[in-house]
Design an enzyme around this catalytic site. Structure first.
Site, PDB file in Angstrom:
ATOM      1  N   ASN A   8       0.802  -1.216   0.000  1.00  7.66           N
ATOM      2  CA  ASN A   8       0.000   0.000   0.000  1.00  7.66           C
ATOM      3  C   ASN A   8       0.840   1.275   0.000  1.00  7.66           C
ATOM      4  O   ASN A   8       0.319   2.359   0.202  1.00  7.66           O
ATOM      5  CB  ASN A   8      -0.982   0.001   1.178  1.00  7.66           C
ATOM      6  N   CYS A   9       2.124   1.149  -0.272  1.00 11.02           N
ATOM      7  CA  CYS A   9       3.036   2.305  -0.342  1.00 11.02           C
ATOM      8  C   CYS A   9       2.946   2.930  -1.736  1.00 11.02           C
ATOM      9  O   CYS A   9       3.102   2.238  -2.747  1.00 11.02           O
ATOM     10  CB  CYS A   9       4.463   1.826  -0.054  1.00 11.02           C
TER      11      CYS A   9
END
Length: 106
Positions: A8-9
């Site tokens: 989710n970066c």
């Protein structure tokens, strides 16, 4: 080519778009192998620890005082990301210069 980061970066997502053949390994699910971590620490030193991360800010002084290897193994999200492994070369972070270097290796 393996990208060690978080699924989710935002930066890791940019890398995956730029390098579609790469494999993303979420360090929270699949920790960085100790051999890779040792080599990356030898190459980047303490820069491998992201001292601006939310995880870092949540650590107390005794936790922050740990060796980088111990710290990253205990708190994988404290590692600066992405850590990109291409054969025996390592890259830390993402910018246009790193992108050009990696694409030159491929």
């Amino acid at each position: 080519m393996i990208i060690y980061g978080l699924k989710n970066c935002d930066t890791c997502r940019k890398v995956m778009k730029a390098l579609p053949g790469a494999e993303l390994r979420d360090v929270r699910v699949d920790p960085v192998p100790e051999a890779i971590l040792t080599a990356a620490l030898a190459h980047f030193g303490e820069a491998l620890v992201n001292k601006r991360s939310t995880t870092w800010r949540g650590l107390n002084e005794s936790e922050r005082a740990q060796q980088p290897m111990t710290l990253i193994l205990a708190y994988p999200a404290v590692m600066k990301r992405p850590l990109i492994a291409v054969d025996k070369s390592f890259f830390l972070g993402w910018n246009s210069a790193i992108e050009l270097e990696i694409k030159a290796l491929l």
